[in-house]
Design a protein around this motif. Structure first.
Motif, PDB file in Angstrom:
ATOM      1  N   THR A  68       0.666  -1.194  -0.120  1.00  0.00           N
ATOM      2  CA  THR A  68      -0.096  -0.060   0.009  1.00  0.00           C
ATOM      3  C   THR A  68       0.904   1.148   0.070  1.00  0.00           C
ATOM      4  N   LEU A  69       0.562   2.133  -0.755  1.00  0.00           N
ATOM      5  CA  LEU A  69       1.217   3.394  -0.924  1.00  0.00           C
ATOM      6  C   LEU A  69       0.990   4.509   0.273  1.00  0.00           C
ATOM      7  N   ILE A  70      -0.202   4.179   1.007  1.00  0.00           N
ATOM      8  CA  ILE A  70      -0.466   5.062   2.001  1.00  0.00           C
ATOM      9  C   ILE A  70      -1.397   4.230   3.197  1.00  0.00           C
ATOM     10  N   ASN A  71      -1.074   4.288   4.443  1.00  0.00           N
ATOM     11  CA  ASN A  71      -1.753   3.906   5.279  1.00  0.00           C
ATOM     12  C   ASN A  71      -2.196   4.786   6.568  1.00  0.00           C
ATOM     13  N   GLN A  72      -3.553   4.817   6.806  1.00  0.00           N
ATOM     14  CA  GLN A  72      -3.850   5.669   7.699  1.00  0.00           C
ATOM     15  C   GLN A  72      -4.136   5.223   9.096  1.00  0.00           C
ATOM     16  N   TYR A  73      -3.557   6.015  10.172  1.00  0.00           N
ATOM     17  CA  TYR A  73      -3.821   5.460  11.516  1.00  0.00           C
ATOM     18  C   TYR A  73      -4.542   6.511  12.390  1.00  0.00           C
ATOM     19  N   GLU A  74      -5.209   6.346  13.273  1.00  0.00           N
ATOM     20  CA  GLU A  74      -6.004   7.145  14.265  1.00  0.00           C
ATOM     21  C   GLU A  74      -5.119   7.562  15.466  1.00  0.00           C
ATOM     22  N   GLY A  75      -4.373   8.681  15.345  1.00  0.00           N
ATOM     23  CA  GLY A  75      -3.757   9.027  16.835  1.00  0.00           C
ATOM     24  C   GLY A  75      -4.466  10.365  17.558  1.00  0.00           C
ATOM     25  N   VAL A  77      -4.518  12.932  16.255  1.00  0.00           N
ATOM     26  CA  VAL A  77      -5.188  13.425  14.933  1.00  0.00           C
ATOM     27  C   VAL A  77      -5.113  12.236  13.642  1.00  0.00           C
ATOM     28  N   PRO A  78      -5.567  12.392  12.985  1.00  0.00           N
ATOM     29  CA  PRO A  78      -5.422  11.275  11.644  1.00  0.00           C
ATOM     30  C   PRO A  78      -3.877  11.281  11.352  1.00  0.00           C
ATOM     31  N   VAL A  79      -3.351  10.322  11.142  1.00  0.00           N
ATOM     32  CA  VAL A  79      -1.810  10.148  10.570  1.00  0.00           C
ATOM     33  C   VAL A  79      -1.900   9.105   9.310  1.00  0.00           C
ATOM     34  N   PHE A  80      -1.360   9.977   8.261  1.00  0.00           N
ATOM     35  CA  PHE A  80      -1.233   9.238   7.138  1.00  0.00           C
ATOM     36  C   PHE A  80       0.413   8.845   6.906  1.00  0.00           C
ATOM     37  N   HIS A  81       0.723   7.400   6.959  1.00  0.00           N
ATOM     38  CA  HIS A  81       2.046   6.884   6.515  1.00  0.00           C
ATOM     39  C   HIS A  81       2.042   6.749   5.192  1.00  0.00           C
ATOM     40  N   CYS A  82       2.904   7.533   4.412  1.00  0.00           N
ATOM     41  CA  CYS A  82       2.979   7.311   2.913  1.00  0.00           C
ATOM     42  C   CYS A  82       4.393   6.550   2.750  1.00  0.00           C
ATOM     43  N   ASP A  83       4.670   5.555   1.816  1.00  0.00           N
ATOM     44  CA  ASP A  83       5.728   5.231   1.352  1.00  0.00           C
ATOM     45  C   ASP A  83       5.708   5.162  -0.132  1.00  0.00           C
ATOM     46  N   PHE A  84       6.270   5.928  -1.040  1.00  0.00           N
ATOM     47  CA  PHE A  84       6.321   5.844  -2.173  1.00  0.00           C
ATOM     48  C   PHE A  84       7.502   5.154  -3.004  1.00  0.00           C
ATOM     49  N   TYR A  85       8.180   4.072  -2.250  1.00  0.00           N
ATOM     50  CA  TYR A  85       9.128   3.417  -2.980  1.00  0.00           C
ATOM     51  C   TYR A  85       8.499   2.787  -3.981  1.00  0.00           C
ATOM     52  N   ARG A  86       7.497   2.178  -4.200  1.00  0.00           N
ATOM     53  CA  ARG A  86       7.132   1.449  -5.306  1.00  0.00           C
ATOM     54  C   ARG A  86       5.720   2.295  -6.096  1.00  0.00           C
ATOM     55  N   LEU A  87       6.077   3.543  -6.224  1.00  0.00           N
ATOM     56  CA  LEU A  87       5.133   4.349  -6.863  1.00  0.00           C
ATOM     57  C   LEU A  87       5.709   4.363  -8.310  1.00  0.00           C
ATOM     58  N   GLY A  88       4.867   3.736  -9.307  1.00  0.00           N
ATOM     59  CA  GLY A  88       5.438   3.587 -10.751  1.00  0.00           C
ATOM     60  C   GLY A  88       5.968   4.999 -11.262  1.00  0.00           C
ATOM     61  N   THR A  95      -4.077  10.056  -8.596  1.00  0.00           N
ATOM     62  CA  THR A  95      -5.112   9.003  -8.357  1.00  0.00           C
ATOM     63  C   THR A  95      -5.267   8.633  -6.596  1.00  0.00           C
ATOM     64  N   LEU A  96      -4.425   9.283  -5.911  1.00  0.00           N
ATOM     65  CA  LEU A  96      -4.208   8.551  -4.676  1.00  0.00           C
ATOM     66  C   LEU A  96      -4.998   9.493  -3.344  1.00  0.00           C
ATOM     67  N   GLY A  97      -5.708  10.685  -3.908  1.00  0.00           N
ATOM     68  CA  GLY A  97      -6.399  11.407  -2.892  1.00  0.00           C
ATOM     69  C   GLY A  97      -5.401  12.190  -1.847  1.00  0.00           C
ATOM     70  N   GLU A 100      -6.350  15.285   0.600  1.00  0.00           N
ATOM     71  CA  GLU A 100      -6.678  14.944   1.876  1.00  0.00           C
ATOM     72  C   GLU A 100      -5.656  14.624   2.843  1.00  0.00           C
ATOM     73  N   VAL A 101      -4.494  14.021   2.335  1.00  0.00           N
ATOM     74  CA  VAL A 101      -3.226  13.439   3.010  1.00  0.00           C
ATOM     75  C   VAL A 101      -2.534  14.929   3.171  1.00  0.00           C
ATOM     76  N   PHE A 102      -2.198  15.630   2.351  1.00  0.00           N
ATOM     77  CA  PHE A 102      -1.300  16.494   2.441  1.00  0.00           C
ATOM     78  C   PHE A 102      -1.893  17.976   2.849  1.00  0.00           C
ATOM     79  N   PHE A 103      -3.277  18.351   2.671  1.00  0.00           N
ATOM     80  CA  PHE A 103      -3.966  19.443   2.702  1.00  0.00           C
ATOM     81  C   PHE A 103      -5.111  19.470   3.722  1.00  0.00           C
ATOM     82  N   GLY A 104      -5.355  18.302   4.432  1.00  0.00           N
ATOM     83  CA  GLY A 104      -6.536  17.908   5.156  1.00  0.00           C
ATOM     84  C   GLY A 104      -6.409  18.241   6.656  1.00  0.00           C
ATOM     85  N   ASN A 105      -6.840  17.216   7.657  1.00  0.00           N
ATOM     86  CA  ASN A 105      -6.894  17.631   9.226  1.00  0.00           C
ATOM     87  C   ASN A 105      -5.984  16.601   9.707  1.00  0.00           C
ATOM     88  N   GLY A 106      -5.033  16.112   8.815  1.00  0.00           N
ATOM     89  CA  GLY A 106      -4.102  15.111   9.492  1.00  0.00           C
ATOM     90  C   GLY A 106      -2.605  15.544   9.668  1.00  0.00           C
TER      91      GLY A 106
END
Ligand SMILES: Nc1ncnc2c1ncn2[C@@H]1O[C@H](COP(=O)(O)OP(=O)(O)O)[C@@H](O)[C@H]1O
Ligand SMILES: [Mg+2]
Length: 146
Positions: A68-75, A77-88, A95-97, A100-106
């Protein structure tokens, strides 16, 4: 006028010390903060993310999200853990939304952020980790005074 703080360099000598360092960063983060983590495979990005997440009261231990390129956790505040190693290709980011990840409330913690540079908010915090020996890591922090 606001000026960005000078980069600061820190050294850790064990994975736990790197996690403790992450716990020190966590209280400085709030909704909308983005942290880009640079460094080779095995440098300690995920280890640092584990410490930051612990400090953010995330109840689970993040590991490298291999498929998965992005995992979401609840701390606290919401925490998005991104790992773009496998991004094509960078086009896939659209396409990843990521709004919300970079400009939202997390808080976004991003490994292998090179292909996402154009998404980086102006106040993105950048952490560069270098392996100096088996257990020694140099951590350079840009954009945040601890
Ligand atoms: N000081 C240190 N800080 C972080 N990790 C360390 C340190 N010393 C040894 N290690 C080891 O280095 C590896 C780092 O792995 P990981 O955090 O998954 O790296 P990355 O996410 O950058 O690929 C782990 O096996 C960890 O135990
Ligand atoms: Mg990793």
């Amino acid at each position: 006028m606001l000026t960005a703080p000078e980069p600061r360099t820190y050294v850790t000598t064990s994975p736990d010390e790197t996690r403790e360092f992450g716990k020190r960063i966590a209280p400085r983060l709030g909704p909308g903060n983005v942290v880009f983590l640079y460094g080779d495979l095995g440098s300690g990005k995920t280890t640092l993310v584990q410490g930051i997440c612990a400090g953010l009261q995330v109840g689970v231990w993040p590991n490298s999200p291999t498929f998965t390129l992005i995992n979401q956790y609840e701390g606290r505040v919401p925490v998005f853990h991104c790992d773009f190693y496998r991004l094509g290709d960078p086009g896939e980011l659209a396409t990843l939304g990521l709004e919300e990840v970079f400009f939202g409330n997390g808080i976004a913690l991003v490994e292998w952020p090179e292909l996402a540079e154009e998404w980086a908010p102006l106040d993105t915090i950048r952490v560069k980790i270098t392996r100096r020996s088996a257990k020694k890591r140099e951590i350079v922090l840009h954009g945040l005074n601890l």
